[in-house]
Design an enzyme around this catalytic site. Structure first.
Site, PDB file in Angstrom:
ATOM      1  N   ASP A  28       0.818  -1.216   0.000  1.00  0.00           N
ATOM      2  CA  ASP A  28       0.000   0.000   0.000  1.00  0.00           C
ATOM      3  C   ASP A  28       0.857   1.274   0.000  1.00  0.00           C
ATOM      4  O   ASP A  28       1.959   1.283   0.542  1.00  0.00           O
ATOM      5  CB  ASP A  28      -0.911  -0.025   1.238  1.00  0.00           C
ATOM      6  CG  ASP A  28      -2.054   0.955   1.126  1.00  0.00           C
ATOM      7  OD1 ASP A  28      -2.367   1.399   0.003  1.00  0.00           O
ATOM      8  OD2 ASP A  28      -2.646   1.282   2.175  1.00  0.00           O
ATOM      9  N   ASN A  76     -11.068  -2.531  -5.070  1.00  0.00           N
ATOM     10  CA  ASN A  76     -10.304  -1.552  -5.860  1.00  0.00           C
ATOM     11  C   ASN A  76     -10.983  -1.192  -7.183  1.00  0.00           C
ATOM     12  O   ASN A  76     -10.618  -0.192  -7.814  1.00  0.00           O
ATOM     13  CB  ASN A  76      -8.868  -2.035  -6.110  1.00  0.00           C
ATOM     14  CG  ASN A  76      -7.977  -1.952  -4.884  1.00  0.00           C
ATOM     15  OD1 ASN A  76      -7.089  -2.774  -4.667  1.00  0.00           O
ATOM     16  ND2 ASN A  76      -8.195  -0.950  -4.039  1.00  0.00           N
TER      17      ASN A  76
END
Ligand code: IPE
Ligand code: IPE
Ligand code: MG
Length: 249
Positions: A28, A76
């Site tokens: 991330d 996502n």
């Protein structure tokens, strides 16, 4: 680590250290890395892909047996189309390169998640990558793409219910082991250590079933594109300092 009153990082002798068998990484911070540099988010994903390659090779070289990386979650898809398109192009380029460069690496790659959502040409590359590496005996690399822990549990429940409906399984025979066998990671040990850089302290739907007793290392000062082999080493040191009790004493 977080909220420590006093930093008492005991030095670890790396030659004596207990290495986790299975490491998970939530890769991330790509977007913020790019933003900090005044670049489009996609630029962060591109550098993030290079970091992924470096860390994967390194993990194999130091003897990690299983590595699961979170590359794209079921959530996502909520991102702008432009970013998703760029990510798909990066995945495609990565796999083309991986097929070329990773052939000499002793790494077995499998994809976890519902890959049927990807374009036919990306799916084709996914299958080729799995096939070409299927006889490798080194590290097992699980790339989580269109992966969600809840989705995986739903998939397992559907498969198990079907077995019950078909009379192949009795409800009272359903056990933790049977559920594990219906996860994408079947046959692999649960993750011992899960690392998340970028300062977010959550799982974001990663390996929900498998992480019941995983150790988490949140590295708040580092964004994924900057993640170095030394950062991995620091996370492994931290893991080695942990006292895992699994409910015992
Ligand atoms: C992780 O980086 C990569 C993917 C989720 C595909 P992000 O894109 O989430 O980066 P941040 O969290 O916005 O910085
Ligand atoms: C988790 O990161 C997914 C990946 C790294 C692939 P996100 O950036 O999507 O997670 P949230 O939205 O911050 O929880
Ligand atoms: Mg993020």
């Amino acid at each position: 680590m977080l909220f420590k009153k006093k930093q008492t990082e005991e030095k670890i002798d790396r030659s004596q250290r207990i290495l986790p068998t299975h490491v998970g990484i939530i890769m991330d911070g790509n977007g913020r890395w790019a933003k900090k540099r005044g670049l489009p988010r996609q630029a962060g994903h591109k550098v993030g892909a290079a970091t992924f390659k470096k860390i994967t090779r390194y993990a194999n070289s130091i003897g990690i047996k299983n590595l699961t990386v979170y590359a794209f979650s079921t959530e996502n898809w909520r991102r702008p189309k432009e970013e998703i398109d760029a990510l798909m192009d990066i995945f495609y380029d990565y796999l083309i390169e991986a097929l070329r460069d990773f052939s000499e690496e002793n790494i077995r790659t499998i994809f976890i998640g519902d890959v049927t959502a990807f374009s036919p040409k990306l799916q084709q590359l996914i299958h080729e990558t799995e096939e070409i590496s299927s006889d490798k005996t080194g590290m097992r690399l699980n790339i989580a793409m269109n992966y969600g822990g809840r989705n995986e549990i739903v998939k397992a429940m559907r498969e198990i219910s079907q077995e019950v409906a078909d009379g192949k399984l009795k409800p009272e025979d359903i056990s933790s082991e049977i559920i594990s066998d219906h996860m994408y990671t079947f046959g692999q040990p649960d993750p011992d250590l899960i690392i998340r850089p970028s300062g977010e302290y959550r799982t974001s739907n990663f390996l929900l079933w498998q992480s019941a007793y995983s150790e988490y290392v949140f590295m708040d000062e580092i964004l994924w594109p900057d993640f170095s082999t030394e950062d991995l080493e620091r996370a492994l040191d931290e893991y080695s300092r942990r006292n895992r009790r699994f409910g015992g004493v």
